[in-house]
Write a protein that holds these residues in place. Sequence first.
Motif, short mmCIF file in Angstrom:
data_model
loop_
_atom_site.label_atom_id
_atom_site.label_comp_id
_atom_site.label_asym_id
_atom_site.label_seq_id
_atom_site.Cartn_x
_atom_site.Cartn_y
_atom_site.Cartn_z
N VAL A 26 0.83 -1.21 0.00
CA VAL A 26 0.00 0.00 0.00
C VAL A 26 0.86 1.25 0.00
CG1 VAL A 26 -1.51 1.39 1.49
CG2 VAL A 26 -2.07 -1.00 1.04
N LEU A 27 1.88 1.28 0.84
CA LEU A 27 2.74 2.46 0.93
C LEU A 27 3.52 2.67 -0.36
CD1 LEU A 27 4.04 2.08 4.59
CD2 LEU A 27 2.32 3.68 3.74
N LYS A 28 3.94 1.58 -1.01
CA LYS A 28 4.63 1.71 -2.30
C LYS A 28 3.70 2.31 -3.34
CE LYS A 28 8.22 -1.85 -1.97
NZ LYS A 28 8.69 -3.17 -2.47
N GLU A 29 2.43 1.88 -3.32
CA GLU A 29 1.46 2.44 -4.27
C GLU A 29 1.28 3.93 -4.05
OE1 GLU A 29 -2.12 0.25 -3.72
OE2 GLU A 29 -1.38 -1.58 -4.68
N LEU A 30 1.26 4.34 -2.79
CA LEU A 30 1.04 5.75 -2.49
C LEU A 30 2.21 6.63 -2.92
CD1 LEU A 30 -0.65 5.52 1.04
CD2 LEU A 30 -1.73 5.99 -1.16
N LEU A 31 3.41 6.03 -3.00
CA LEU A 31 4.57 6.79 -3.48
C LEU A 31 4.37 7.28 -4.90
CD1 LEU A 31 7.53 4.66 -2.09
CD2 LEU A 31 7.00 7.01 -1.47
N ASP A 32 3.52 6.59 -5.65
CA ASP A 32 3.30 6.95 -7.06
C ASP A 32 1.99 7.68 -7.29
OD1 ASP A 32 5.70 5.84 -8.00
OD2 ASP A 32 4.83 3.85 -8.09
N LYS A 33 1.33 8.09 -6.24
CA LYS A 33 0.05 8.78 -6.40
C LYS A 33 0.18 10.25 -6.04
CE LYS A 33 -3.01 4.81 -5.77
NZ LYS A 33 -3.46 4.86 -7.17
N PRO A 34 -0.58 11.10 -6.73
CA PRO A 34 -0.57 12.53 -6.41
C PRO A 34 -1.36 12.80 -5.14
CG PRO A 34 -2.15 12.10 -8.14
CD PRO A 34 -1.47 10.79 -7.87
N ILE A 35 -0.68 12.98 -4.03
CA ILE A 35 -1.35 13.25 -2.77
C ILE A 35 -0.69 14.43 -2.07
CG2 ILE A 35 -2.18 10.89 -2.39
CD1 ILE A 35 0.22 10.38 -0.60
N ASP A 36 -1.51 15.18 -1.36
CA ASP A 36 -1.00 16.33 -0.61
C ASP A 36 -0.69 15.96 0.84
OD1 ASP A 36 -1.33 17.83 -2.83
OD2 ASP A 36 -3.13 18.88 -2.16
N GLY A 37 -1.27 14.86 1.31
CA GLY A 37 -1.06 14.48 2.70
C GLY A 37 -1.34 13.01 2.92
N LEU A 38 -0.88 12.51 4.06
CA LEU A 38 -1.03 11.10 4.40
C LEU A 38 -1.39 10.96 5.87
CD1 LEU A 38 -0.55 8.01 3.94
CD2 LEU A 38 1.86 8.44 4.47
N ILE A 39 -2.47 10.21 6.15
CA ILE A 39 -2.87 9.89 7.51
C ILE A 39 -2.72 8.39 7.69
CG2 ILE A 39 -4.72 9.90 9.22
CD1 ILE A 39 -5.93 12.30 7.77
N ILE A 40 -1.86 7.98 8.62
CA ILE A 40 -1.60 6.56 8.87
C ILE A 40 -2.22 6.16 10.20
CG2 ILE A 40 0.17 4.81 9.29
CD1 ILE A 40 2.07 6.34 7.57
N ASP A 41 -3.03 5.12 10.16
CA ASP A 41 -3.64 4.61 11.38
C ASP A 41 -3.19 3.19 11.66
OD1 ASP A 41 -5.55 4.54 13.59
OD2 ASP A 41 -6.62 3.10 12.35
N ARG A 42 -2.71 2.95 12.88
CA ARG A 42 -2.34 1.61 13.35
C ARG A 42 -1.34 0.93 12.43
NH1 ARG A 42 -6.65 -0.55 17.11
NH2 ARG A 42 -7.99 1.23 17.43
#
Length: 371
Positions: A130-146
């Motif tokens: 999941v985190l690898k996928e997010l590296l390639d997505k246009p996002i302004d912020g990240l909220i990580i839970d648990r």
Amino acid sequence: MEPTTGKAKYYTLMEALKEQILSGTIKPGQKLPSENELTREYALSRHTVRKALALLENEGYITARHGKGTFCSERVIQRHNSKNIAVTTTYLSDYIFPRLIQGMDRVLSENGYSIILKNTCNSRSKEEKVLKELLDKPIDGLIIDRAKARSSAATSTCTKCWTSTRSVCLHPGCYPQMADKPCILMDDCKGGYLLTRHLLETGRRNIIGIFKADDSQGAQRHKGYVQALQESGIPYDPENVIWFHTEDRKTKPSLMLSMLLDSKKSVDAAVCYNDQIALAVISMLEEKGISVPEDIAVTGYDNSLIGQSSPIGITTIAHPQEKLGEMAAELILEKIRKVPEEESSVKRLISPELIVRESTAGKNLSTETKK
């Protein structure tokens, strides 16, 4: 280059170059200035420049090509102004998570942002994916839970994801690099303490603790359990504690407690990791003909809907799921707007609230809510 915030010079240079990469001033595939050029431009030693570049390479922002120079990584995408916020949770439709996500979505939607929602099922391999996928997505912020991952590969991936965007963690403790990052969390140690102290006040002395071993909340609730026992002069007995993992949460807690009871161990109460575990324990006790709370009192945690609607009302700790989600969303928006830490209006630590119900009713204590 003189540090203005007490940071080392190499770190200040690293942040300056990273900002250029993320803002698009330095584009994917573009060659960075040489070490000599950076040395002259920023008035730094070559050693300092190399340390800054090494950090950027370690985090995946740049790639060194022998004999050719240093280039911005092709995988780095421009994140600013995407109006997307990534949210990773253990589950999507289970337990407290729907209301947590609702709180985030309400605040973010009101401010023109959309959620990219991911779940990890508390799996190390899926979390890394999941985190690898997010590296390639246009996002302004990240909220990580648990977050759970502890493997070197997953930790490295998290570091890249964490440092490449503005991020907020709801439950720190699994990633060392999150230690100084913005976090919102419950005071789980105090919550475990309040539950155990409540049982002691109702006259229970042989109290079993049932805690989750693979997240920081379990460790903190166990700590509070131990503190309450010691404060009351009751020696801590590790044999009175049942530890379980996410993978065996549906069977091990009840099974282990059942085995303890079959061994004729004296038990008059159980402090459970959450309401789900408490319900499973109560069901097991009923099957054995053991009455709750007359024979054994049981507590949960989170004040979940399933706990509220159970045939026996469960004494628990209130978990403001939607409010917690709202707070996380408000904090990530502050990070995006670059609100200084000292000017933040978001509360970071939620004090637990004890909710007393039928599952722990004692002779001298009626059902009520306590703080």
